[in-house]
Design an enzyme around this catalytic site. Structure first.
Site, PDB file in Angstrom:
ATOM      1  N   MET A  55       0.801  -1.219   0.000  1.00 23.47           N
ATOM      2  CA  MET A  55       0.000   0.000   0.000  1.00 23.47           C
ATOM      3  C   MET A  55       0.839   1.276   0.000  1.00 23.47           C
ATOM      4  SD  MET A  55      -3.015  -1.088   2.611  1.00 23.47           S
ATOM      5  CE  MET A  55      -3.778   0.515   2.493  1.00 23.47           C
ATOM      6  N   TYR A  56       2.130   1.179   0.311  1.00 21.55           N
ATOM      7  CA  TYR A  56       3.006   2.347   0.304  1.00 21.55           C
ATOM      8  C   TYR A  56       3.411   2.623  -1.134  1.00 21.55           C
ATOM      9  CZ  TYR A  56       3.623   1.030   5.259  1.00 21.55           C
ATOM     10  OH  TYR A  56       3.443   0.678   6.567  1.00 21.55           O
ATOM     11  N   GLY A  57       2.541   3.212  -1.892  1.00 21.96           N
ATOM     12  CA  GLY A  57       2.827   3.540  -3.277  1.00 21.96           C
ATOM     13  C   GLY A  57       2.412   2.458  -4.249  1.00 21.96           C
TER      14      GLY A  57
END
Length: 107
Positions: A55-57
């Site tokens: 989910m981080y990018g």
């Protein structure tokens, strides 16, 4: 020294203080260059556990770490949490989609 180590699965030892990669910037430019330098420096300083998530990018964070840390040294462990993708539109927006059938699909 033993009190500063944490064993994952009983045999994989890492330092208790890890590095959270959520705030690394993966977009091209000076922010990305700084993020590459920070990840490299963390390992130079002895960090053995790096935490990231898809989910981080939407995968860009993992790609940034791969670029920063290649060639891969023995020691650092890169972990991820929430091993699923989230739908970003429609009635199921924001709900985890962890079924194997989802595979590499981004929904």
């Amino acid at each position: 020294m033993a009190s500063t180590m944490f064993r994952i699965g009983g045999d994989l030892g890492v330092w208790r203080l890890g590095f959270g990669a959520m705030r690394l910037q993966s977009e091209p430019g000076t922010g990305r260059e700084g993020s590459l330098a920070v990840a490299r420096r963390a390992v130079e300083l002895g960090v053995t556990l790096i935490d990231t998530a898809h989910m981080y990018g939407w995968g860009a964070n993992e790609e940034l770490l791969a670029e920063a840390l290649y060639p891969y040294a023995d020691g650092p462990v890169i972990t991820t949490k929430v091993g699923c993708r989230h739908r970003r539109r429609g009635p199921a927006a924001g709900r985890p989609q962890a079924r194997p059938a989802r595979g590499g699909e981004q929904g």
